[in-house]
Each structure stands twice: as C-alpha cells, then as structure tokens.
Write an enzyme that holds these catalytic residues in place. Structure first.
Site, PDB file in Angstrom:
ATOM      1  CE  LYS A  15      -0.495 -63.353  12.756  1.00 37.27           C
ATOM      2  NZ  LYS A  15       0.262 -63.559  13.987  1.00 37.27           N
ATOM      3  NE  ARG A  90       2.284 -57.428  13.647  1.00 37.99           N
ATOM      4  CZ  ARG A  90       2.572 -58.425  12.823  1.00 37.99           C
ATOM      5  NH1 ARG A  90       2.125 -58.418  11.595  1.00 37.99           N
ATOM      6  NH2 ARG A  90       3.302 -59.440  13.226  1.00 37.99           N
ATOM      7  NE  ARG A 129       7.926 -68.574  12.953  1.00 39.24           N
ATOM      8  CZ  ARG A 129       6.972 -67.644  12.978  1.00 39.24           C
ATOM      9  NH1 ARG A 129       5.727 -67.963  12.697  1.00 39.24           N
ATOM     10  NH2 ARG A 129       7.262 -66.405  13.321  1.00 39.24           N
ATOM     11  NE  ARG A 162       9.717 -64.401  10.787  1.00 37.70           N
ATOM     12  CZ  ARG A 162       8.443 -64.030  10.973  1.00 37.70           C
ATOM     13  NH1 ARG A 162       7.466 -64.746  10.442  1.00 37.70           N
ATOM     14  NH2 ARG A 162       8.151 -62.975  11.683  1.00 37.70           N
TER      15      ARG A 162
HETATM   16  P1  AMP Z   1       4.939 -61.295  10.678  1.00 35.75           P
HETATM   17  O1  AMP Z   1       5.506 -62.124   9.584  1.00 35.75           O
HETATM   18  O2  AMP Z   1       3.467 -61.017  10.509  1.00 35.75           O
HETATM   19  O3  AMP Z   1       5.252 -61.861  12.047  1.00 35.75           O
HETATM   20  O4  AMP Z   1       5.652 -59.856  10.593  1.00 35.75           O
HETATM   21  C1  AMP Z   1       7.050 -59.743  10.746  1.00 35.75           C
HETATM   22  C2  AMP Z   1       7.413 -58.312  11.070  1.00 35.75           C
HETATM   23  O5  AMP Z   1       7.032 -57.445   9.983  1.00 35.75           O
HETATM   24  C3  AMP Z   1       6.723 -57.718  12.301  1.00 35.75           C
HETATM   25  O6  AMP Z   1       7.373 -58.071  13.518  1.00 35.75           O
HETATM   26  C4  AMP Z   1       6.862 -56.219  11.993  1.00 35.75           C
HETATM   27  O7  AMP Z   1       8.181 -55.765  12.199  1.00 35.75           O
HETATM   28  C5  AMP Z   1       6.593 -56.183  10.481  1.00 35.75           C
HETATM   29  N1  AMP Z   1       5.143 -56.065  10.218  1.00 35.75           N
HETATM   30  C6  AMP Z   1       4.341 -56.985   9.637  1.00 35.75           C
HETATM   31  N2  AMP Z   1       3.079 -56.557   9.581  1.00 35.75           N
HETATM   32  C7  AMP Z   1       3.078 -55.317  10.145  1.00 35.75           C
HETATM   33  C8  AMP Z   1       2.055 -54.355  10.403  1.00 35.75           C
HETATM   34  N3  AMP Z   1       0.775 -54.585  10.078  1.00 35.75           N
HETATM   35  N4  AMP Z   1       2.428 -53.179  10.976  1.00 35.75           N
HETATM   36  C9  AMP Z   1       3.706 -52.931  11.301  1.00 35.75           C
HETATM   37  N5  AMP Z   1       4.718 -53.805  11.119  1.00 35.75           N
HETATM   38  C10 AMP Z   1       4.391 -54.997  10.536  1.00 35.75           C
END
Ligand code: AMP
Length: 218
Positions: A15, A90, A129, A162
């Site tokens: 993504k 999500r 990653r 990360r």
């Molecule tokens: P990502 O970079 O999209 O993988 O997001 C990293 C982390 O941020 C996720 O594992 C969640 O802990 C938090 N997060 C990001 N987007 C959301 C969302 N829409 N709802 C809840 N937590 C989120």
C-alpha cells in the site's frame, strides 16, 4: 478520473509504495493514518503518546481518535481536488463514519482499491522491510536495497526497522486485519466500489494497472 480513493490491503501488501507513486502521479493528498501517528510520536504530542503503545503492540488505535484525525484532515481545502486514504478505514465503524463525513463535506469515495497478497509473502516483506526515517521511503534488505547500506537513496536519511515490524506485532496486526478490516471488503463490494488487485505481481505492473483504473481506462 477517479479522485477520492481508498487503498486497502494487509500490512506488507505494498500500500505504502503504491500510495507514494499514485499521489505524485495524480496530485492527490496522501492521508496515511499510520504516518500521521508516527509523526505525532516523533513530535512527542499528546496524540503520539496515546497512540504509541497501541502501535508498538500491533493493536489498532481506538476508532474515535482515528476518525477524529481523518475528519479534520479531509475537511482541509487541499483535499477538494482529490485524496488517497492509505490505512483508513480499518474497521466497520470507521467506514461508516467516513461515509457520513464524505456526505457532510461533499467528498464521497469514488473507488476502493484492495491489494491482495498471501500470508507467507507478507511475512517475508514485513520482516525485511526498512523505512527512511526522514521521508518514509520503503526498502527491503533483500529485494529493494538502497545504493549505500542504511542510507536512503532519495534524501540521504537513515533507514530503520519499524518497531511494529517484528514477528509478534505482525501476528497481532494480521489478526486485526482478518477480524476487523477484511469485513470491509464485503461492505464496499456491496456498495459497488471495490476493485481487487494481486499484490504479488511486480510493483511497476501493479502501478500501471492502478493508473489505468484511476484514469477510467479499466
Ligand atoms: P500502518 O502504517 O498503516 O501499517 O499503521 C501502523 C499502525 O498505526 C497500525 O498497526 C495501528 O496501530 C495504527 N493505525 C493506522 N491506521 C489505523 C486505523 N485506521 N485505525 C486504527 N489504528 C490505525
């Protein structure tokens, strides 16, 4: 052209990589809730302090917080010409809130792009990653190495892993994906908005397919 876009898929599906290329190709505002939380953590804000423990464990940040930051961002003037939501919604309550916000500000979603990928490939991608601390550009220790070890090709920033890209947090994240996020595929399918793509094809081929879809050629 389709201009208000949701990009969905499990962690590691690609993504972030596609989002970066698409927003620059189509001049869209990139709204990544993950990036917004990571920026808040880096800046040490109240939001960052609250979100940090959820994120490090791989858990989802509570809906009301996440919906609040997206609502604020989507209402900004620059989103009028188009936006790409990456990592939001999500959960079903997030999707329902987004629909309501879209109606309120007359910025409805045009298409939901789902990037699909099998679990073994996701684990391989996520465990290798690396990300640039400055600009967020993604790398992989085997398949997308930078020219100089540990240094971003684009901005020269340092690369890091990360905290939530470890085996335990990844299992938690994949569990949340299956239980909370996957039901959104049916939700958007029923609204006639869902388009699914295979994330294991090459990144350039996928980008090509996505640009055709957004231009209305597919
Ligand atoms: P990502 O970079 O999209 O993988 O997001 C990293 C982390 O941020 C996720 O594992 C969640 O802990 C938090 N997060 C990001 N987007 C959301 C969302 N829409 N709802 C809840 N937590 C989120």
């Amino acid at each position: 052209m389709l201009k208000n876009i949701i990009l969905m898929g499990p962690p590691g599906a690609g993504k972030g990589t596609q989002a970066k290329k698409l927003v620059s190709e189509f001049n869209l505002v990139h709204i990544s809730t993950g990036d917004m939380f990571r920026d808040a953590i880096k800046a040490g804000t109240e939001l960052g302090l609250m979100a940090q423990s959820y994120i490090n464990r791989g858990d989802l940040v509570p809906d009301e917080v996440t919906i609040g930051i997206v609502k604020e961002r989507l209402a900004m003037e620059d989103c009028a010409s188009g936006f790409l939501l990456d990592g939001f919604p999500r959960t079903i309550p997030q999707a329902e809130a987004l629909e309501k916000i879209g109606q309120e500000i007359s910025r409805p979603i045009d298409v939901v792009i789902n990037i699909d990928c099998d679990k073994n490939e996701l684990i391989r991608r996520i465990s290798g990653r690396r990300v640039c601390k400055n600009c967020g550009a993604p790398y992989h220790v085997d398949t997308m190495k930078p020219k100089v070890d540990g240094v971003c090709d684009i901005c020269g920033g340092p690369l890091y892993q990360r905290k939530d890209d470890n085996k335990d947090a990844l299992e938690v994240r994949l569990g949340h994906y299956v239980n909370q996020t996957k039901p959104l595929l049916d939700y958007y399918q029923n609204k006639g908005l869902l388009k699914t793509f295979d994330g294991s094809i090459g990144s350039d081929v996928l980008f090509d397919d996505l640009t055709k879809l957004i231009r209305g050629q597919k």
